[in-house]
Design a protein around this motif. Sequence first.
Motif, PDB file in Angstrom:
ATOM      1  N   GLY A   1       0.789  -1.227   0.000  1.00 24.35           N
ATOM      2  CA  GLY A   1       0.000   0.000   0.000  1.00 24.35           C
ATOM      3  C   GLY A   1       0.821   1.277   0.000  1.00 24.35           C
ATOM      4  N   GLU A   2       2.135   1.176   0.134  1.00 26.40           N
ATOM      5  CA  GLU A   2       2.967   2.380   0.141  1.00 26.40           C
ATOM      6  C   GLU A   2       3.107   2.953  -1.261  1.00 26.40           C
ATOM      7  N   SER A   3       3.213   4.278  -1.323  1.00 35.27           N
ATOM      8  CA  SER A   3       3.552   4.880  -2.604  1.00 35.27           C
ATOM      9  C   SER A   3       5.017   4.568  -2.871  1.00 35.27           C
ATOM     10  N   CYS A   4       5.357   4.449  -4.132  1.00 36.66           N
ATOM     11  CA  CYS A   4       6.721   4.071  -4.509  1.00 36.66           C
ATOM     12  C   CYS A   4       6.974   4.493  -5.952  1.00 36.66           C
ATOM     13  N   LEU A   5       8.179   4.244  -6.418  1.00 37.41           N
ATOM     14  CA  LEU A   5       8.469   4.400  -7.836  1.00 37.41           C
ATOM     15  C   LEU A   5       7.768   3.272  -8.577  1.00 37.41           C
ATOM     16  N   HIS A   6       7.115   3.605  -9.667  1.00 38.86           N
ATOM     17  CA  HIS A   6       6.411   2.627 -10.499  1.00 38.86           C
ATOM     18  C   HIS A   6       6.945   2.725 -11.923  1.00 38.86           C
ATOM     19  N   ALA A   7       7.122   1.592 -12.565  1.00 36.35           N
ATOM     20  CA  ALA A   7       7.610   1.542 -13.945  1.00 36.35           C
ATOM     21  C   ALA A   7       6.646   0.738 -14.794  1.00 36.35           C
TER      22      ALA A   7
END
Length: 113
Positions: free
Chosen positions: A15-21
């Motif tokens: 559920g954490e925001s993170c870098l997404h690719a």
Amino acid sequence: MTELAWQKSSYCGEGESCLHAAAAPDGTVELTESSDPARTVLTTTRATWASWLQALKAGDTSAAGIEVEAAPHDGIRIRSAETPSHVVTTTSKKWHAFVLGAQDGEFDHLAGT
């Protein structure tokens, strides 16, 4: 508009925001920080992405075409030569989670290999 299949590192908390690719239909790879209200997207070629992943696996944060630099307040800025005006900003914790995932090969498939 095609919906991209965004992926984050397994090292990011649930559920954490993170870098997404994500791989885009035009053959590029896109990177964004999910908590960025502006939703800035860095776009790069698959070849540059593959080179960058290899550099990350070797312990180097930058490769030809992608620059990573420290930012104020424990931040990290990432920019691509293909879209130099698009700067993705994240925290060092999220950056570390992304790098660990990259080193484990979690993003290799986005390079088309």
